[in-house]
Structures are given as C-alpha cells and as structure tokens.
Motif scaffolding. Structure first.
Motif, PDB file in Angstrom:
ATOM      1  N   ALA A 118      92.085 -16.102  17.803  1.00 12.70           N
ATOM      2  CA  ALA A 118      90.891 -15.285  17.575  1.00 12.70           C
ATOM      3  C   ALA A 118      89.770 -16.106  16.973  1.00 12.70           C
ATOM      4  O   ALA A 118      88.608 -15.961  17.340  1.00 12.70           O
ATOM      5  N   SER A 119      90.104 -16.993  16.049  1.00  7.27           N
ATOM      6  CA  SER A 119      89.085 -17.831  15.418  1.00  7.27           C
ATOM      7  C   SER A 119      88.453 -18.769  16.430  1.00  7.27           C
ATOM      8  O   SER A 119      87.244 -18.973  16.446  1.00  7.27           O
ATOM      9  N   ALA A 120      89.284 -19.320  17.299  1.00  4.67           N
ATOM     10  CA  ALA A 120      88.768 -20.229  18.316  1.00  4.67           C
ATOM     11  C   ALA A 120      87.805 -19.529  19.244  1.00  4.67           C
ATOM     12  O   ALA A 120      86.843 -20.112  19.735  1.00  4.67           O
ATOM     13  N   ALA A 121      88.035 -18.247  19.452  1.00  4.82           N
ATOM     14  CA  ALA A 121      87.201 -17.491  20.383  1.00  4.82           C
ATOM     15  C   ALA A 121      85.766 -17.371  19.921  1.00  4.82           C
ATOM     16  O   ALA A 121      84.854 -17.291  20.734  1.00  4.82           O
ATOM     17  N   PHE A 122      85.525 -17.338  18.582  1.00  7.20           N
ATOM     18  CA  PHE A 122      84.126 -17.230  18.150  1.00  7.20           C
ATOM     19  C   PHE A 122      83.721 -18.374  17.236  1.00  7.20           C
ATOM     20  O   PHE A 122      82.815 -18.267  16.445  1.00  7.20           O
ATOM     21  N   SER A 123      84.383 -19.543  17.414  1.00  9.76           N
ATOM     22  CA  SER A 123      84.054 -20.710  16.598  1.00  9.76           C
ATOM     23  C   SER A 123      82.705 -21.308  16.963  1.00  9.76           C
ATOM     24  O   SER A 123      82.116 -22.051  16.174  1.00  9.76           O
ATOM     25  N   LEU A 126      90.672 -14.787  31.411  1.00  6.69           N
ATOM     26  CA  LEU A 126      90.862 -15.262  30.043  1.00  6.69           C
ATOM     27  C   LEU A 126      91.766 -14.353  29.207  1.00  6.69           C
ATOM     28  O   LEU A 126      92.227 -14.760  28.142  1.00  6.69           O
ATOM     29  N   VAL A 127      92.022 -13.152  29.684  1.00  9.02           N
ATOM     30  CA  VAL A 127      92.790 -12.180  28.895  1.00  9.02           C
ATOM     31  C   VAL A 127      94.238 -12.648  28.780  1.00  9.02           C
ATOM     32  O   VAL A 127      94.892 -12.958  29.776  1.00  9.02           O
ATOM     33  N   VAL A 145      85.268 -11.462  23.107  1.00 10.34           N
ATOM     34  CA  VAL A 145      86.032 -10.255  23.422  1.00 10.34           C
ATOM     35  C   VAL A 145      87.525 -10.566  23.467  1.00 10.34           C
ATOM     36  O   VAL A 145      88.348  -9.826  22.916  1.00 10.34           O
ATOM     37  N   CYS A 146      87.879 -11.679  24.105  1.00 10.42           N
ATOM     38  CA  CYS A 146      89.295 -12.044  24.217  1.00 10.42           C
ATOM     39  C   CYS A 146      89.905 -12.339  22.851  1.00 10.42           C
ATOM     40  O   CYS A 146      91.078 -12.047  22.609  1.00 10.42           O
ATOM     41  N   LEU A 200      93.846 -10.561  18.943  1.00 10.75           N
ATOM     42  CA  LEU A 200      94.144 -10.225  17.550  1.00 10.75           C
ATOM     43  C   LEU A 200      94.826  -8.865  17.457  1.00 10.75           C
ATOM     44  O   LEU A 200      95.836  -8.699  16.761  1.00 10.75           O
ATOM     45  N   ILE A 201      94.280  -7.884  18.167  1.00  9.85           N
ATOM     46  CA  ILE A 201      94.818  -6.527  18.115  1.00  9.85           C
ATOM     47  C   ILE A 201      96.152  -6.417  18.840  1.00  9.85           C
ATOM     48  O   ILE A 201      97.152  -5.941  18.289  1.00  9.85           O
TER      49      ILE A 201
END
Length: 224
Positions: free
Chosen positions: A13-18, A177-178, A119-120, A125-126
């Motif tokens: 999740a962190s990588a997704a919005f880094s 990407l999902v 989004v991914c 995360l969820i």
C-alpha cells in the motif's frame, strides 16, 4: 527484529502512493481535508488509506479464538465510516474539471497509472486483511463474520465504481494491477455481481489466494 503482519500489508500500500507529495502528509491534515470536501482524487484516496491503516493493524491481531462479530464489529464499523466518507467525497467532485480532479494539493498532475496505483494500494490493504480474517474464522462464526465483511466489500465496490466513472480510462489500467487476493476475496464472499463493472471473467478467479496470502505473511513474520 520481527515484523508484524501489518508490515506485509502496508508495504504494498505504501509503495502505491510513494510518488505522492514531497511534503509528508499526516493523518490529521488529511482528516481536515476530508471534512473540507477535497477537490482532488489523490487527497481522497490517500486520506482513506491512512485512516484505514491503523484499523487494519487491529485486524491483524484477530485469531480463530477472537474472530467473532462482537470483536470485529467496532473495527469494521470504523472502516465502513472511512469508506462512506470517501464515497461522499468522490460523489461531491463529479462536476470538477479533469485537471482539478487529477491535480494534488501540491500542484502535481497525476497520470492515470498513478491513480490506478493509489487505488490498488487501498484495495490491497483492505482485502489482504479480510483474507486473513477469512482464513482464521471458525465454522461456528463464519456466517455472521462473513456478513460483516460483505458490508465492507459492498462499500468498496461503490467507491471503486464511482472513481472509475470519474477518471476516464482508469478501468483499463487498473484491472491488470489488481492483486489476486482482492479478486479471490470477492469470489469467496460471493459478491462478484457488485463488481460486474470490472468486466472480469470471475469463473477464472480462484478463492485460494486468501490461503496463499495468509501463508506467505505467516512465513515473512516468522523468518523476519
């Protein structure tokens, strides 16, 4: 040093919005932005991700002994509130221009791929946390716990569809990407109809990814 299960969840999740804003974004500042009705998709997704992260951490402590509706309801309830807030935020920006929608508060214009990654990150995360719960829930509690998880996933479906409708071309970039665990949980909870807008051939998706995910996290935790 041992890493918690949360480390495995948050890493992706962190990588997704880094790639996001150079300045650090605190949960408090994002909560304030949410109350003020954000005008960009970045703020909304990052805010709900940061809000949900500590709740996901609580879910990682769930075991077969305490995986009950009584224990899960308060945590799931907070996750639902965060998702409902994000849904309201996205619904409120349907009339803004594309540039406004994709421009962060720091003036960075996101690409469609960057939005898809955001989004991914949220989805992973969820759904990884939900997969872990599905793995430990006992047969005696399965029906009630599953119903509780379905409430979360139905809200995710609403939020995801709103975002896809808002950001043209997002769906085509998003689907490859999902993570498999996301799709497998949807199948396991029998909620594929809620995600019909994804256009996925659900018969090809296996629910086994929930077990694969949980096993891999256990291995990481034990060897770290």
């Amino acid at each position: 040093m041992r890493f918690s299960t949360l480390s495995a969840l948050v890493a992706v999740a962190s990588a997704a919005f880094s790639f996001a804003a150079p300045a650090p974004i605190s949960p408090a500042s994002n909560a304030l932005e949410a109350r003020c009705l954000c005008q960009d998709i970045h703020s909304i997704i990052v805010d709900v991700t940061l809000t949900i992260t500590p709740l996901v951490e609580e879910l990682t402590y769930i075991t077969s002994e305490n995986c009950t509706v009584e224990i899960l309801t308060p945590i799931i309830g907070e996750i639902k509130v965060a998702l409902q807030g994000a849904i309201e935020e996205v619904s409120a920006i349907t009339e803004v221009t594309v540039i406004t929608l994709l421009t962060t508060v720091e003036g960075v214009v996101l690409t469609i791929t960057e939005v898809a990654e955001l989004v991914c990150g949220l989805l992973y995360l969820i759904f990884a946390a939900l997969a872990a719960i599905l793995r430990v829930v006992t047969s005696a509690n399965a029906a009630a716990v599953t119903a509780l998880l379905c409430e979360v996933v139905e809200l995710v479906a609403t939020l995801l569809q709103l975002i896809c409708n808002l950001v043209g071309g997002l769906l085509a970039v998003l689907i490859p990407l999902v993570a498999e665990v996301v799709l497998s949980v949807i199948v396991e909870l029998d909620l594929t109809a809620k995600f019909a807008f994804l256009g996925i051939a659900w018969s090809t998706v296996s629910a086994s990814a929930t077990t694969i995910y949980s096993t891999s996290v256990a291995t990481i935790t034990a060897t770290a």
